[in-house]
Scaffold this motif. Structure first.
Motif, PDB file in Angstrom:
ATOM      1  N   GLU A  58     -31.029  -3.675   2.040  1.00 59.19           N
ATOM      2  CA  GLU A  58     -30.584  -3.869   0.502  1.00 59.19           C
ATOM      3  C   GLU A  58     -31.704  -4.173  -0.384  1.00 59.19           C
ATOM      4  O   GLU A  58     -31.489  -4.281  -1.568  1.00 59.19           O
ATOM      5  N   LYS A 107     -17.930 -10.829   5.864  1.00 60.36           N
ATOM      6  CA  LYS A 107     -18.902  -9.713   6.136  1.00 60.36           C
ATOM      7  C   LYS A 107     -18.859  -8.802   5.370  1.00 60.36           C
ATOM      8  O   LYS A 107     -19.855  -8.279   4.926  1.00 60.36           O
ATOM      9  N   HIS A 108     -17.681  -8.800   4.287  1.00 61.59           N
ATOM     10  CA  HIS A 108     -17.911  -7.740   3.285  1.00 61.59           C
ATOM     11  C   HIS A 108     -18.599  -8.600   2.074  1.00 61.59           C
ATOM     12  O   HIS A 108     -18.907  -7.824   1.101  1.00 61.59           O
ATOM     13  N   LYS A 109     -19.223  -9.564   2.176  1.00 62.30           N
ATOM     14  CA  LYS A 109     -19.710 -10.509   1.362  1.00 62.30           C
ATOM     15  C   LYS A 109     -18.908 -10.476   0.015  1.00 62.30           C
ATOM     16  O   LYS A 109     -19.495 -10.431  -1.260  1.00 62.30           O
ATOM     17  N   ASP A 151      -7.493   0.374   6.858  1.00 61.92           N
ATOM     18  CA  ASP A 151      -6.990   1.509   5.530  1.00 61.92           C
ATOM     19  C   ASP A 151      -6.973   2.702   6.092  1.00 61.92           C
ATOM     20  O   ASP A 151      -6.093   3.332   5.448  1.00 61.92           O
ATOM     21  N   ILE A 200     -14.402 -11.242  14.879  1.00 64.10           N
ATOM     22  CA  ILE A 200     -13.940 -12.259  13.730  1.00 64.10           C
ATOM     23  C   ILE A 200     -13.837 -13.491  14.281  1.00 64.10           C
ATOM     24  O   ILE A 200     -12.778 -14.189  13.864  1.00 64.10           O
ATOM     25  N   ASN A 206     -11.827  -5.295  -1.294  1.00 66.74           N
ATOM     26  CA  ASN A 206     -11.786  -5.275   0.384  1.00 66.74           C
ATOM     27  C   ASN A 206     -12.855  -4.317   0.837  1.00 66.74           C
ATOM     28  O   ASN A 206     -12.337  -3.413   1.616  1.00 66.74           O
ATOM     29  N   GLN A 207     -13.895  -4.373   0.260  1.00 64.84           N
ATOM     30  CA  GLN A 207     -14.985  -3.305   0.977  1.00 64.84           C
ATOM     31  C   GLN A 207     -16.420  -3.853   1.046  1.00 64.84           C
ATOM     32  O   GLN A 207     -16.502  -5.012   0.685  1.00 64.84           O
ATOM     33  N   SER A 208     -17.221  -3.052   1.749  1.00 66.00           N
ATOM     34  CA  SER A 208     -18.393  -3.728   2.076  1.00 66.00           C
ATOM     35  C   SER A 208     -19.299  -3.868   0.914  1.00 66.00           C
ATOM     36  O   SER A 208     -18.969  -3.113  -0.117  1.00 66.00           O
ATOM     37  N   GLN A 209     -20.405  -4.450   1.139  1.00 61.58           N
ATOM     38  CA  GLN A 209     -21.268  -4.552   0.037  1.00 61.58           C
ATOM     39  C   GLN A 209     -21.972  -3.592  -0.461  1.00 61.58           C
ATOM     40  O   GLN A 209     -21.964  -3.167  -1.881  1.00 61.58           O
ATOM     41  N   GLU A 240     -17.739   1.925   8.944  1.00 61.88           N
ATOM     42  CA  GLU A 240     -17.694   2.396   7.539  1.00 61.88           C
ATOM     43  C   GLU A 240     -18.688   3.725   7.601  1.00 61.88           C
ATOM     44  O   GLU A 240     -18.298   4.879   6.824  1.00 61.88           O
ATOM     45  N   ASP A 255     -15.763  -3.907  14.122  1.00 58.50           N
ATOM     46  CA  ASP A 255     -16.559  -5.284  13.814  1.00 58.50           C
ATOM     47  C   ASP A 255     -15.706  -5.874  12.490  1.00 58.50           C
ATOM     48  O   ASP A 255     -16.489  -6.888  11.974  1.00 58.50           O
ATOM     49  N   LEU A 256     -14.590  -5.501  12.384  1.00 57.61           N
ATOM     50  CA  LEU A 256     -13.957  -6.082  11.162  1.00 57.61           C
ATOM     51  C   LEU A 256     -12.330  -6.361  11.602  1.00 57.61           C
ATOM     52  O   LEU A 256     -11.376  -6.531  10.652  1.00 57.61           O
ATOM     53  N   GLY A 257     -12.310  -6.721  12.911  1.00 59.85           N
ATOM     54  CA  GLY A 257     -10.831  -7.141  13.285  1.00 59.85           C
ATOM     55  C   GLY A 257      -9.814  -6.147  13.358  1.00 59.85           C
ATOM     56  O   GLY A 257      -8.614  -6.636  12.837  1.00 59.85           O
ATOM     57  N   PRO A 260     -12.210   3.373   4.379  1.00 60.26           N
ATOM     58  CA  PRO A 260     -13.295   3.747   5.313  1.00 60.26           C
ATOM     59  C   PRO A 260     -13.235   2.885   6.390  1.00 60.26           C
ATOM     60  O   PRO A 260     -14.281   2.231   6.894  1.00 60.26           O
ATOM     61  N   VAL A 299     -13.662 -11.684   7.578  1.00 66.73           N
ATOM     62  CA  VAL A 299     -13.615 -10.328   7.283  1.00 66.73           C
ATOM     63  C   VAL A 299     -14.319 -10.168   5.650  1.00 66.73           C
ATOM     64  O   VAL A 299     -15.110  -9.350   5.475  1.00 66.73           O
TER      65      VAL A 299
END
Ligand SMILES: Cc1cc2nc3c(=O)[nH]c(=O)nc-3n(C[C@H](O)[C@H](O)[C@H](O)COP(=O)(O)OP(=O)(O)OC[C@H]3O[C@@H](n4cnc5c(N)ncnc54)[C@H](O)[C@@H]3O)c2cc1C
Ligand code: SF4
Ligand code: FES
Ligand code: FES
Lengths: 325, 158, 773
Positions: C119, A41-43, C686, B62, A125-128, C274, B42-44, C682, A38
């Protein structure tokens, strides 16, 4: 969300794993993967190489010899709480393992992976893309912290459920490295540095968790408080162990600080005393002071402090109830 | 770097070209067209992508595909018995344990893993173990009833 | 009520249930086309900014990238789900208005490359001051989010019914309270997706989309991309839940279509979880002040209601949403004198849209909470007050609603009985409580355009009954319900029905799944179509049997003379002889249906009958509050629902159960937390919507009425139940611990704070009665 690219290794022995890690110091160990992947994936973690240790044969066991209960690093959380020895003799551990995430995480997740999981922070703990709305924070490789705008310190919180249980059991761990293995207190695994939460040298693998037999004579309990009864990380988790004859107590918290916290001051205050209502009130007040929760989640720190006190009482009364029955 | 691997899925061996960073979910859906395994987060965190690995409930979003080498993978497509619905599938249909159906494959496979572990789990155990599978449509009640009604049927092996 | 029904009223599994349990039901993301490319959207990381420049060159050069598009490339046409409120571009033109706004899109040979490519796009922004609160956004001098929209207030309505000033003067007691309802995400399990394909030979665009509104999507695609509507075909595959979030158009639809046209290849977009949280829609956060005047005996004389909806960056359904929250203040209670002031205010935040109940849950939370607070202050029983003020069928209505059937007061009684109101209310130990709340919802809407449904039913020689319907099944089972209606009319089992639904290239027009109108509207259309088929067949058979058409019945795949089953034939015999009589096959029947609008009305200009019929419901909750940790557990929820006749009770129960748990989520667990315009939670980890372990005990009680308009007496069941679980729960919390919560959600932290505060300042009341009480 795609995983970043990496080189993949699947060693068959601990020795082989250690030597790969030796050559590739920034490689990451992959166990159940439920934390690491995880983050990847969030990089927020982009290791050049992954060392999958699940193919190593003899790391999945729960055994008892004449000194200790020994649990292999790869033992799954589900295996732990479904083992009757643990359920009956070390309930705090069974309870902690059974509250991690959901059934799937308990099935996939390993004990060592749980202990070694990354610290957490609502800005981390968030996406890039999400993180691109702010300058990169210290833990993610940048210069600032969005929580405490001070020096280069990361205040991210340790939120694992199992560590407090094992801290309350005074567990030790066996760490295998390139040259030798060392046995240390689990408590010493955690650095308290949000950016690098573990005291492991590059190339070291946590191989075994060791619980002394006399711990089984105590009573214990773990209580997790979270928004939902499943999936969620704890807002606060509290573990308690007691030897009633000796009036000896151990208390540990999670999600309350940068590391899982063995509450030594609380213990010192409680030890030798009968746990009356008044003593517990005082202990709870102390507990709230001993930790340093920082607002790294959406929950307020006053609330966390309050919960610590409340949960301490709940775990104590649960353990007492067990002592009686 | 891509490599050819063999995966055992629903009893068949598949040879596939994958990169180490491909998740099992990506391989099942995007490379093998096994679309019954769903991508919900997609994040478990939702269970929609549940598959069984050697009988255990895993989140394929995951899990690395290369990590599944040598293991028995069961997806929803492999569950029915020679065209007949598996008792769990039948029970979901009959008890109305689904609405949009997006969470359904994951729900059924998780239930199968639970019943593989204990033949007659208590209500509490079922709820606890199913609680990693999110459903936004049903409110869970009929899903719960669907699973319960299967556990109540006597002597079935799953 | 029509008697002796076989298929209607039966607890049948959904027709596609077997596909769904086998994993063969295909959702948009499950579709694969040869040569398909994958798209990805670049989103704004800033809440409010001018776009100075977009440099796409690096992305374009990445191997595998097939196209990059920005707002400059797409025709300069705004879109919007409500025609009068169009304010959005497929991709941002010169400005971004929230973190998550659509800025550019790429398309590549695989999703991984597409992710990498976005990106590489460099956007230069000139940041502008942003505003995150609707009350601040409305102030003079607040940053202007949309050019020319004064005070960021894109819609404001003020309505007055009766003589409010006079009525307030006659009240014995007047109360004014302010409430807040939080943003809630629909969180359907299936993320939004679109797949588009273009045929350059005939210029036809086909798009498969996870949508609740295929026909609106067709219209907007045509208008925005400037292609004739006749050349756009929208196909709705299986949809994994919508709850209103898929009643809108998104960048994924426009960009998939755009790339497909430009590149001549199929293109798929699938949103990340998200993106679903941040860049689609959410239930509008709302500040609400209600002033209610009553007689001593609890009869409501007048109400003044002021609502500020935080719309986020765009309008979406803004005008409809505020109109709904206004009109539905006048139902299920009799409010003879009412002033409503509603504002839709832009902020630099995620966008509000239709969500299950659409503007009404917020209003209900305020009103139902306040009713309890008032009852308490006046020493009245909260259930009694509701019954006393209940509206009844046939009554004249201040906004000219026509209430043909109304089971509201019945629903209050039944829900109260089932929860044990008399024994429990005010009598449970500290920490335990019961509460209830009522609501009403339209079964579809009459007073807007584009609201008729069509259907075609076709009988071939093979005996299969082919139904074409434009209704959009999003998991609620619309196709099953429509098929049951057709099967019932034709006297065949449901297995004989083959339904094709929601393909704008094949099926007749339908507005889509919203406003809970599908069963009534599309169901009636299908019923008319099958009746016309039946009529053709009956005419023919009546001749053959020398019987009266009126005496014929269709049942169990047979057609015979009523009372004498031996005088008749099987349906397939009938079809065979129909064919041999050289009559035209297949037998085709058409139906279209529109709500009988007594007076044509619009939302803003006039009053009038809002909907063809209205459902009524009461929820009663029993809660347990852990005084130690502050955690509230909903133990039990009774929902008494007047949804007319249930075409399929199992599906209706499913709707009610899902709504109860959703409503509980709103009350206790869910909140889209936004800090400086950024959504902090998001994700499914959470954003805590309820799991199996939060599930309460649910008891659904039917309050049957026989509605003259719905097919077989059916009314809506899809949304109404989500209107009042939250106030019922919060009312129960008051009963449990004596604290009046005015803001959702009720988290353990708030409970603990409130208990502490209560301890500290016992007896001093935070809420006040502003007149003599
Ligand atoms: C939705 C969701 C909810 C979750 N909820 C919870 C929760 O409530 N409580 C909780 O505690 N956790 C939770 N988790 C986190 C995670 O699932 C568990 O902590 C799990 O036990 C991690 O174990 P793993 O084997 O999967 O670890 P991995 O992801 O494989 O590893 C985690 C970390 O430990 C390192 N590591 C693994 N094994 C070793 C070893 N032998 N020696 C040295 N380092 C090692 C890895 O390099 C990695 O950095 C959740 C995760 C998700 C996705
Ligand atoms: S505490 Fe600060 S440095 Fe650490 S993860 Fe959070 S924002 Fe980053
Ligand atoms: S898609 Fe894998 S858990 Fe949600
Ligand atoms: S049936 Fe739709 S998410 Fe479960």
């Amino acid at each position: 969300m795609r995983l970043p690219k990496f080189e993949y290794f699947a060693p068959k022995s601990l020795k082989e794993a250690v030597s790969i890690l030796q050559n590739e110091p920034s490689a990451k160990i992959l166990a159940g993967g439920t934390d690491l992947l995880v983050n990847m994936k969030h990089k927020v973690e982009c290791p050049p190489a992954i060392v999958n240790i699940k193919g190593i044969n003899d790391l999945d066991y729960i055994k008892q010899d004449n000194a200790a209960v020994r649990i292999g690093a790869l033992t799954t959380l589900k295996h732990i709480y479904m083992t009757s020895l643990i359920q009956e003799k070390l309930p705090v551990l069974a309870e902690a393992a059974s509250t991690v995430g959901s059934y799937h995480h308990q099935t996939m997740g390993t004990l060592a992976g749980n202990l070694c999981q990354q610290n957490r922070c609502k800005f981390f703990n968030q996406s890039q893309w999400w993180r691109s709305a702010r300058p990169t924070c210290f833990k993610a490789g940048g210069q600032i912290c969005h929580v405490v705008n001070k020096k280069e310190i990361c205040y991210s919180s340790y939120c694992g459920d199992v560590a407090p249980a094992l801290l309350a059991l005074n567990a030790k761990i066996l760490v295998t490295g390139h040259k030798d293995s060392r046995e240390i207190l689990l408590e010493d695994l955690f650095s308290g540095d949000g950016k690098a939460p573990l005291n492991l040298n590059p190339g070291e693998i946590l191989a075994e968790i060791i619980i002394a037999l006399e711990e089984m004579d105590g009573v214990s309990s773990y209580i997790k408080f979270a928004n939902r009864e499943s999936i969620d990380f704890p807002i606060v988790g509290t573990a308690f162990w007691a030897s009633m004859e000796n009036k000896e107590y151990r208390v540990a918290f999670t999600a309350a600080d940068r590391k899982p916290l063995r509450a030594h001051q609380v213990e010192a205050f409680m030890n030798g005393k009968n746990l009356s209502e008044n003593i517990l009130d005082e202990a709870s007040a102390l507990a709230a002071k001993e930790a340093k929760p920082i607002k790294t989640s959406v929950y307020s720190t006053t609330y966390k402090r309050r919960l610590m006190g409340l949960l301490l009482k709940s775990t104590v009364s649960e353990a007492m109830r067990r002592a009686k029955s | 770097m891509k490599q050819a691997i063999e995966l055992n899925i629903n009893g068949d061996t598949h040879e596939i070209l994958v990169s180490p960073n491909n998740t099992l979910l990506e391989v099942l859906r995007d490379k093998l067209g096994l679309m019954g395994t769903k991508r919900g987060c997609d994040l478990g965190a939702c269970g929609a992508c549940t598959v069984l690995i050697n009988g255990d409930a895993y989140l394929s979003c995951i899990m690395l595909a290369v990590d599944a080498i040598g293991k028995e993978i069961l997806t929803i497509e492999g569950l029915d018995e020679g065209g007949d619905l598996h008792p769990l599938q039948r029970s979901f249909v009959e008890n109305g344990g689904l609405q949009c159906g997006f969470c359904t494959p994951g729900m059924i496979l998780t239930a199968k893993a639970i019943l593989g572990e204990e033949k007659h789990p208590t209500e509490e155990v079922i709820k606890r173990k199913m609680a990693g599978n999110l459903c936004r449509c049903t409110g869970y009640k009929k899903i719960f009833e669907a699973v319960m009604s299967v556990t109540e049927q006597s002597g079935k092996e799953f | 009520m029509e008697k002796e029904l076989n298929v209607v009223g039966a607890r049948l599994p959904m027709m596609d249930a077997a596909q769904k349990v086998k994993g063969t039901a295909l959702f948009t993301d499950d579709l694969i086309l040869p040569g398909m490319l994958f798209g990805k959207i670049l989103r704004s990381p800033v809440p409010h900014a001018k776009i100075l420049n977009i440099d796409t060159s690096r992305a374009e050069k990445l191997p595998g990238v097939k196209g990059v598009v920005t707002g400059r490339d797409i025709p300069d046409r705004k879109y919007g789900i409500v025609p009068m409120a169009k304010d959005e571009y497929a991709l941002a033109k010169d400005k971004v208005r929230y973190i998550g706004d659509d800025v550019a899109a790429v398309c590549a040979i695989d999703p991984e490359i597409a992710e990498e490519a976005v990106e590489l796009i460099k956007v230069d922004y000139e940041e502008l001051p942003a505003v995150f609160d609707p009350l601040e956004a409305k102030r003079e001098g607040a940053p202007e989010i949309h050019a020319g929209i004064k005070n960021n207030t894109s819609f404001a309505i003020r309505k007055e019914f009766g003589d409010v000033r006079k009525a307030f003067a006659e009240c014995d007691a007047i109360f004014e309270d302010t409430f807040y309802s939080q943003p809630v995400n629909h969180a359907p399990l299936e993320p939004h997706a679109a797949l588009a394909q273009f045929d350059p030979l005939n210029g036809e665009l086909t798009i498969w989309s996870s949508t609740q509104i295929p026909f609106f999507l067709r219209r907007n695609l045509s208008n925005t991309l400037q292609i004739p509507e006749s050349k756009v075909r929208v196909v709705k595959p299986k949809v994994g839940g919508g709850f209103g979030q898929k009643i809108d158009l998104y960048a994924k639809d426009f960009c998939a279509a755009w790339f497909a046209i430009q590149l001549g290849k199929p293109v798929k977009f699938v949103y990340e979880r998200e993106e679903v949280f941040i860049s689609t829609r959410q239930r509008h956060p709302m500040y609400i002040t209600v002033k209610t005047g009553m007689k001593k005996d609890g009869i409501i004389l007048a109400q003044k209601f002021q609502a500020h909806a935080d719309g986020g960056a765009y309008n979406s359904t803004a005008p409809t949403m505020i109109a709904l929250s206004c009109y539905f203040l006048m139902i299920p209670y009799r409010v003879p004198n009412l002033i409503y002031e509603g504002y839709h205010v832009y902020t630099n935040k995620p966008v509000g849209g239709a969500m299950r109940g659409h503007g009404i849950p917020q209003a209900r939370f305020a009103v139902e909470r306040q009713l309890d607070m008032i009852a308490e202050r006046l020493g009245l029983d909260a259930a009694e007050v509701r019954i006393k003020n209940s509206i009844h069928a046939g009554e004249p209505h201040p906004a000219k609603f026509i209430i043909n059937t109304c089971g509201f007061s019945d629903s209050v009684k039944k829900a109260a009985d089932a929860i044990g109101w008399k024994e429990k209310r005010g009598k449970l130990p500290l920490g335990r409580g019961v509460g209830l709340a009522g609501a009403s919802f339209p079964s579809g809407v009459s007073n807007m355009s584009h609201i008729s449904s069509g259907a075609v039913v076709q009988l071939g020689r093979d005996g299969a009954v082919n139904v074409l319907s434009g209704a959009a099944d999003i998991g609620q089972g619309a196709e099953t319900v429509i098929s049951q209606i057709v099967a019932e009319e034709l006297g065949v089992p449901i297995e004989d029905i083959r339904i094709t639904a929601a393909d704008t290239g094949i099926t007749p027009l339908d507005p889509g799944t919203f406003g809970s109108g599908v069963t009534v509207r599309a169901g009636n259309a299908a019923r008319l179509a099958v009746i016309s088929v039946k009529q053709k067949l009956f005419n023919f058979i009546a001749d053959k049997l020398e019987a009266n058409v009126a005496d014929l019945v269709a049942k169990d795949r047979n057609i015979f003379v009523k009372g004498s089953p031996e005088k008749g034939m099987t349906l397939s015999e009938a079809l065979k002889s129909y064919q041999y009589a050289d009559l035209p096959m297949p037998i085709v029947g058409r139906g279209s249906w529109m709500a009988p609008a007594t007076e044509p009305t619009t939302l803003f200009k006039e009053d009038g009958n809002f909907a063809p019929s209205y459902s009524f419901m009461t929820q009663a909750a029993e809660v347990d509050v852990d005084l130690h940790t502050g955690k509230v557990k909903l133990l039990r929820m009774v929902t008494a629902h007047d949804c007319g006749r249930a075409i399929n009770p199992m599906l209706v129960e499913g709707q009610l159960e899902g709504s109860v748990v959703g409503g509980m989520g709103q009350a206790l667990y869910e909140d889209v937390i936004v800090e400086k315009g950024q959504v902090m939670n998001p994700s499914f980890l959470d954003y805590g919507f309820p799991t199996f372990l939060e599930m309460p005990e649910i008891e659904a009680i039917e309050v049957e009425t026989d509605d003259p308009i719905g097919p077989f007496g059916a009314k809506e069941a899809g949304e109404g139940t989500q209107l009042s679980p939250a106030p019922a729960i919060v009312n129960a919390i008051y009963d449990a611990i004596g604290v009046n919560f005015m803001e959702l959600p009720i988290t353990p932290e708030k409970i603990l704070d409130a208990l502490e505060e209560k301890k500290n300042r016992k007896n001093s009341r935070s809420d006040q009665c502003i007149s003599h009480c």
